[in-house]
Design an enzyme around this catalytic site. Structure first.
Site: not given
Length: 342
Positions: A258, A306, A318
């Protein structure tokens, strides 16, 4: 005739132990073999999905720790290299000064033990006495300066050696941390895969559909208000990564985790971002989610483990987790902890 004797105390203890062990064995068996036969399949599927989501979340946290340790390793390796280079250069300067002082000492030895000033007075050429005396004074000053520089250089070399030693020690510690976090990530991902593989094929397919938010087509982003020039450049780059795989610890160009995706996308826009999602959330100015613009970074969970990029109309791009390609998802897919404008 039936006996009505009370069980002995030792027999009672044996009975209790057998009952406890049997219960523990049954519990362990239920845990290892899944839910009991009477469990609702919907509940089983939901609990399995929750467990997989939790394992992926824990793996992502460990991945960010792995990335952070890796970043420290690179920084410390650079510090150690620079300190070692400075030590080598300092040692070369010390050797030159020692050679210079050795030459001076050799010249003094060759003149004998007589004081240089007295040797000048007894010279057969008294007319050049003052000129030679001045040269002798300059030589003495030069020698003193060289000695002072030598002492300073020796202190500096000792300091840079100590810095190099500290950097190398830190490097070894962080290399060990990288290895430790890598093992943690691999263990979490292995558990998640095992859990997914234990589900029936129909349930695995259902989980896969749910992981794509039930959508195969790209969202409608027409009419999205543009962000900053570099934000839009980063959005253009992150769109190029759609469909590429999540690869933990990677920052492109063939796979990403990520934070690696965010670092790569902004790198294409000429902006250098830190490696971890926790550091990226502080790489710019925080804004409310209601004011998010394309190119803003959206960090998730309280620990910012994240991160994704807002691209407009309530959507982010993402890298979700291993096994899932880089994709669009609603910005509210997880609890949002911050929005950062770069």
């Amino acid at each position: 005739m039936v006996s009505h004797r009370r069980p002995t105390q030792s027999g009672l203890h044996r009975s209790v132990r057998v009952t406890v062990v049997s219960a523990a064995a049954a519990t362990a068996a239920a845990t290892l073999t899944g839910a009991p036969a009477s469990a609702d399949p919907q509940d089983t599927r939901a609990s399995a999905k929750a467990a997989v989501d939790r394992l992926y979340g824990e793996a992502e946290q460990a991945t960010e720790l792995y990335n952070e340790a890796g970043e420290r390793v690179e920084r410390l390796r650079g510090e150690a290299d620079r300190a070692q280079d400075a030590t080598a250069r300092g040692q070369e300067a010390i050797n030159r000064m020692r050679n210079s002082l050795g030459a001076m000492a050799g010249a003094q030895y060759r003149t004998g033990s007589i004081d240089p000033a007295l040797a000048l007075l007894l010279s057969s050429d008294p007319d050049t006495y003052l000129e030679r005396a001045a040269a002798l004074d300059r030589a003495g000053v030069r020698q003193a300066l060289t000695l002072d520089k030598l002492r300073h250089a020796q202190r500096k070399v000792a300091q840079t050696r100590a810095e190099a030693g500290r950097a190398l020690a830190g490097l070894e510690r962080d290399r060990a941390a990288v290895t430790r976090h890598k093992r943690t990530v691999e263990a979490k991902l292995r558990q998640a895969r095992q859990l997914l593989n234990s589900l029936p094929a129909q349930d695995r397919a259902a989980f896969d559909r749910a992981s794509r938010s039930g959508r195969d087509a790209a969202p409608d982003l027409s009419g999205v208000a543009p962000g900053s020039a570099r934000g839009m450049s980063a959005v253009a780059a992150v769109r190029q990564a759609l469909g590429k795989p999540y690869v933990w610890g990677a920052n492109g160009p063939s796979g990403f985790d990520c934070s690696g995706l965010m670092q790569w996308a902004y790198g294409q826009a000429g902006v250098s971002l830190p490696r971890t999602s926790q550091a990226q959330r502080y790489a710019g100015r925080m804004v409310p989610l209601s004011q998010a613009q394309p190119g803003d970074l959206v960090a998730y969970r309280a620990d910012a483990s994240h991160i994704g990029m807002y691209v407009g109309n309530g959507q982010v791009i993402h890298a979700p987790y291993p096994g899932a390609a880089i994709r669009y998802d609603p910005v509210g897919m997880m609890p949002v902890s911050s929005v950062t404008r770069i």
